[in-house]
Design a protein around this motif. Structure first.
Motif, PDB file in Angstrom:
ATOM      1  N   GLN A  33       0.797  -1.251  -0.062  1.00 34.53           N
ATOM      2  CA  GLN A  33      -0.085  -0.040  -0.123  1.00 34.53           C
ATOM      3  C   GLN A  33       0.938   1.379  -0.136  1.00 34.53           C
ATOM      4  O   GLN A  33       0.755   2.125  -0.644  1.00 34.53           O
ATOM      5  CB  GLN A  33      -0.895  -0.024   1.036  1.00 34.53           C
ATOM      6  N   ARG A  34       1.795   1.089   0.620  1.00 30.45           N
ATOM      7  CA  ARG A  34       2.907   2.297   0.735  1.00 30.45           C
ATOM      8  C   ARG A  34       3.386   2.543  -0.663  1.00 30.45           C
ATOM      9  O   ARG A  34       3.640   3.895  -0.974  1.00 30.45           O
ATOM     10  CB  ARG A  34       3.896   2.057   1.792  1.00 30.45           C
ATOM     11  N   ILE A  35       3.413   1.468  -1.257  1.00 29.32           N
ATOM     12  CA  ILE A  35       4.178   1.705  -2.650  1.00 29.32           C
ATOM     13  C   ILE A  35       3.188   2.305  -3.583  1.00 29.32           C
ATOM     14  O   ILE A  35       3.542   3.206  -4.535  1.00 29.32           O
ATOM     15  CB  ILE A  35       4.508   0.107  -3.127  1.00 29.32           C
ATOM     16  N   VAL A  36       1.767   1.690  -3.479  1.00 35.31           N
ATOM     17  CA  VAL A  36       0.784   2.438  -4.236  1.00 35.31           C
ATOM     18  C   VAL A  36       0.440   3.833  -4.110  1.00 35.31           C
ATOM     19  O   VAL A  36       0.583   4.643  -4.723  1.00 35.31           O
ATOM     20  CB  VAL A  36      -0.495   1.633  -4.184  1.00 35.31           C
ATOM     21  N   ASP A  37       0.458   4.240  -2.829  1.00 35.44           N
ATOM     22  CA  ASP A  37       0.598   5.491  -2.242  1.00 35.44           C
ATOM     23  C   ASP A  37       1.631   6.555  -2.758  1.00 35.44           C
ATOM     24  O   ASP A  37       1.380   7.598  -3.137  1.00 35.44           O
ATOM     25  CB  ASP A  37       0.319   5.854  -0.646  1.00 35.44           C
ATOM     26  N   ALA A  38       2.914   6.017  -2.642  1.00 36.34           N
ATOM     27  CA  ALA A  38       3.821   6.578  -3.118  1.00 36.34           C
ATOM     28  C   ALA A  38       3.945   6.893  -4.738  1.00 36.34           C
ATOM     29  O   ALA A  38       4.185   8.078  -5.252  1.00 36.34           O
ATOM     30  CB  ALA A  38       5.219   6.035  -2.800  1.00 36.34           C
ATOM     31  N   THR A  39       3.264   5.956  -5.400  1.00 39.37           N
ATOM     32  CA  THR A  39       3.180   6.170  -6.879  1.00 39.37           C
ATOM     33  C   THR A  39       2.405   7.387  -7.176  1.00 39.37           C
ATOM     34  O   THR A  39       2.755   8.351  -8.107  1.00 39.37           O
ATOM     35  CB  THR A  39       2.428   4.899  -7.295  1.00 39.37           C
ATOM     36  N   LEU A  40       1.165   7.685  -6.477  1.00 37.77           N
ATOM     37  CA  LEU A  40       0.627   8.880  -6.703  1.00 37.77           C
ATOM     38  C   LEU A  40       1.237  10.200  -6.328  1.00 37.77           C
ATOM     39  O   LEU A  40       1.009  11.059  -6.981  1.00 37.77           O
ATOM     40  CB  LEU A  40      -0.879   8.612  -5.631  1.00 37.77           C
ATOM     41  N   ILE A  41       2.045   9.948  -5.195  1.00 42.17           N
ATOM     42  CA  ILE A  41       2.922  11.191  -5.001  1.00 42.17           C
ATOM     43  C   ILE A  41       3.889  11.480  -6.178  1.00 42.17           C
ATOM     44  O   ILE A  41       4.238  12.593  -6.367  1.00 42.17           O
ATOM     45  CB  ILE A  41       3.495  10.893  -3.432  1.00 42.17           C
ATOM     46  N   VAL A  42       4.605  10.490  -6.632  1.00 42.76           N
ATOM     47  CA  VAL A  42       5.469  10.541  -7.640  1.00 42.76           C
ATOM     48  C   VAL A  42       4.864  10.989  -8.866  1.00 42.76           C
ATOM     49  O   VAL A  42       5.196  12.106  -9.436  1.00 42.76           O
ATOM     50  CB  VAL A  42       6.211   9.312  -7.920  1.00 42.76           C
ATOM     51  N   ILE A  43       3.545  10.605  -9.311  1.00 48.13           N
ATOM     52  CA  ILE A  43       2.924  11.044 -10.406  1.00 48.13           C
ATOM     53  C   ILE A  43       2.461  12.551 -10.142  1.00 48.13           C
ATOM     54  O   ILE A  43       2.473  13.325 -11.161  1.00 48.13           O
ATOM     55  CB  ILE A  43       1.768  10.424 -10.655  1.00 48.13           C
ATOM     56  N   GLU A  44       2.108  13.150  -9.014  1.00 48.57           N
ATOM     57  CA  GLU A  44       1.587  14.480  -8.554  1.00 48.57           C
ATOM     58  C   GLU A  44       3.053  15.180  -8.973  1.00 48.57           C
ATOM     59  O   GLU A  44       3.014  16.404  -9.482  1.00 48.57           O
ATOM     60  CB  GLU A  44       1.244  14.237  -7.276  1.00 48.57           C
ATOM     61  N   ARG A  45       4.421  14.658  -8.334  1.00 51.17           N
ATOM     62  CA  ARG A  45       5.460  15.548  -8.599  1.00 51.17           C
ATOM     63  C   ARG A  45       5.849  15.677  -9.839  1.00 51.17           C
ATOM     64  O   ARG A  45       6.557  16.900 -10.320  1.00 51.17           O
ATOM     65  CB  ARG A  45       6.378  15.042  -7.668  1.00 51.17           C
ATOM     66  N   VAL A  60       3.345  11.245 -14.910  1.00 51.70           N
ATOM     67  CA  VAL A  60       3.746   9.832 -15.411  1.00 51.70           C
ATOM     68  C   VAL A  60       4.678   9.661 -16.255  1.00 51.70           C
ATOM     69  O   VAL A  60       5.534   8.429 -16.032  1.00 51.70           O
ATOM     70  CB  VAL A  60       2.183   9.301 -16.351  1.00 51.70           C
ATOM     71  N   ALA A  61       5.048  10.605 -17.082  1.00 46.05           N
ATOM     72  CA  ALA A  61       6.374  10.307 -18.078  1.00 46.05           C
ATOM     73  C   ALA A  61       7.606  10.462 -16.938  1.00 46.05           C
ATOM     74  O   ALA A  61       8.564   9.815 -17.535  1.00 46.05           O
ATOM     75  CB  ALA A  61       6.449  11.427 -18.902  1.00 46.05           C
ATOM     76  N   GLY A  62       7.627  10.893 -15.812  1.00 43.68           N
ATOM     77  CA  GLY A  62       8.655  11.036 -15.104  1.00 43.68           C
ATOM     78  C   GLY A  62       8.719   9.944 -13.757  1.00 43.68           C
ATOM     79  O   GLY A  62       9.495  10.030 -12.775  1.00 43.68           O
ATOM     80  N   THR A  63       7.548   9.208 -13.821  1.00 41.87           N
ATOM     81  CA  THR A  63       7.642   8.308 -12.805  1.00 41.87           C
ATOM     82  C   THR A  63       8.428   6.970 -13.118  1.00 41.87           C
ATOM     83  O   THR A  63       8.146   6.565 -14.232  1.00 41.87           O
ATOM     84  CB  THR A  63       5.855   8.026 -12.679  1.00 41.87           C
ATOM     85  N   THR A  64       9.109   6.665 -12.073  1.00 43.61           N
ATOM     86  CA  THR A  64      10.138   5.442 -12.400  1.00 43.61           C
ATOM     87  C   THR A  64       9.935   4.725 -10.980  1.00 43.61           C
ATOM     88  O   THR A  64       9.438   5.200 -10.071  1.00 43.61           O
ATOM     89  CB  THR A  64      11.589   6.020 -12.465  1.00 43.61           C
ATOM     90  N   HIS A  65      10.464   3.374 -11.373  1.00 42.64           N
ATOM     91  CA  HIS A  65      10.537   2.460 -10.117  1.00 42.64           C
ATOM     92  C   HIS A  65      11.267   3.206  -8.871  1.00 42.64           C
ATOM     93  O   HIS A  65      11.172   2.953  -7.865  1.00 42.64           O
ATOM     94  CB  HIS A  65      11.035   1.147 -10.641  1.00 42.64           C
ATOM     95  N   ARG A  66      12.538   3.607  -9.507  1.00 40.85           N
ATOM     96  CA  ARG A  66      13.534   4.136  -8.508  1.00 40.85           C
ATOM     97  C   ARG A  66      12.957   5.206  -7.481  1.00 40.85           C
ATOM     98  O   ARG A  66      13.075   5.336  -6.431  1.00 40.85           O
ATOM     99  CB  ARG A  66      14.659   4.624  -9.244  1.00 40.85           C
ATOM    100  N   ARG A  67      12.253   6.170  -8.204  1.00 44.59           N
ATOM    101  CA  ARG A  67      11.346   7.250  -7.652  1.00 44.59           C
ATOM    102  C   ARG A  67      10.359   6.584  -6.719  1.00 44.59           C
ATOM    103  O   ARG A  67      10.336   7.578  -5.445  1.00 44.59           O
ATOM    104  CB  ARG A  67      10.993   8.384  -8.871  1.00 44.59           C
ATOM    105  N   ILE A  68       9.579   6.054  -7.142  1.00 47.35           N
ATOM    106  CA  ILE A  68       8.569   5.142  -6.217  1.00 47.35           C
ATOM    107  C   ILE A  68       9.216   4.834  -5.195  1.00 47.35           C
ATOM    108  O   ILE A  68       8.638   4.836  -4.058  1.00 47.35           O
ATOM    109  CB  ILE A  68       7.839   4.162  -7.125  1.00 47.35           C
ATOM    110  N   ALA A  69       9.968   3.961  -5.181  1.00 46.59           N
ATOM    111  CA  ALA A  69      10.875   3.274  -4.201  1.00 46.59           C
ATOM    112  C   ALA A  69      11.488   4.133  -3.117  1.00 46.59           C
ATOM    113  O   ALA A  69      11.395   4.127  -2.083  1.00 46.59           O
ATOM    114  CB  ALA A  69      12.034   2.227  -4.524  1.00 46.59           C
ATOM    115  N   GLU A  70      11.866   5.291  -3.612  1.00 53.55           N
ATOM    116  CA  GLU A  70      12.369   6.248  -2.710  1.00 53.55           C
ATOM    117  C   GLU A  70      11.295   7.104  -1.825  1.00 53.55           C
ATOM    118  O   GLU A  70      11.473   7.245  -0.816  1.00 53.55           O
ATOM    119  CB  GLU A  70      13.185   7.534  -3.479  1.00 53.55           C
ATOM    120  N   ALA A  71      10.080   7.350  -2.832  1.00 55.71           N
ATOM    121  CA  ALA A  71       9.216   7.968  -1.871  1.00 55.71           C
ATOM    122  C   ALA A  71       8.492   7.045  -0.979  1.00 55.71           C
ATOM    123  O   ALA A  71       8.017   7.484  -0.001  1.00 55.71           O
ATOM    124  CB  ALA A  71       8.036   8.596  -3.235  1.00 55.71           C
TER     125      ALA A  71
END
Length: 184
Positions: free
Chosen positions: A15-27, A30-41
């Motif tokens: 769930q943290r990963i899913v929530d972090a995905t939305l944070i990364v997309i917001e920042r 989608v084009a700038g969303t990567t596995h690495r950024r999601i893991a960090e968030a």
């Protein structure tokens, strides 16, 4: 006899990963969303992201489904509080002008979802699910064509108001809704 190292149990990690995905997309979009950024968030090892979600598309679809479910739930909850058509109209005004749809984060993520769905036909089911839920909530008070028009109006005015230097206020939104519903 060797003892296997005990694995740390983290039931909330997915769930943290899913929530972090939305944070990364917001920042980053989608084009700038990567596995690495999601893991960090999400503050998880990179391998955890790919463990729970084989592809980035799987993860984006799950995150967007969560957004759609949350948003359509808030939409339905506001309309569920209505017992009359007049109260439903007030509910639609609240959805457009209030915190349900006018929230900047929800709008930004919705833009990203629409653009992503346009390029990934499998994700259109997420959008269709969201629209179906909204129209079902509106359908308690309005015929199917009017419910569809109001659903489009909610998103259209929300998008315009988010960037317009003179956004429509509640009174103007009421006039438009009354014209669409024939209650003018």
């Amino acid at each position: 006899m060797t003892v296997e190292p005990r694995r740390r149990n983290d039931p909330a990690r997915r769930q943290r990963i899913v929530d972090a995905t939305l944070i990364v997309i917001e920042r980053h979009g989608v084009a700038g969303t990567t596995h690495r950024r999601i893991a960090e968030a999400a503050a998880v090892p990179l391998g955890s992201v790919t463990y729970y979600f084989v592809t980035l598309e799987d993860l984006l679809t799950t995150a967007f489904l969560q957004l759609a479910t949350t948003s359509s739930g808030a939409f339905a909850a506001r309309l569920d509080a209505a017992t009359t058509r007049c109260e439903a109209i007030e509910g639609v005004i609240d959805i457009i002008a209030g915190s349900v749809w006018a929230d900047p984060r929800t709008l930004l993520l919705s833009y990203e979802l629409y653009a992503y769905a346009a390029r990934h036909p499998d994700v259109t089911t997420v959008m269709q699910h969201w629209m179906d839920n909204s129209r079902a909530a509106l359908g308690r008070f309005f015929d199917p064509v009017t419910a569809r028009a109001l659903d489009a109006l909610v998103e259209g005015i929300g998008i315009h108001n988010s960037i317009d230097t003179a956004p429509l206020d509640r009174d103007a939104i009421r006039v438009i809704i009354d014209r669409i519903t024939g209650d003018a």
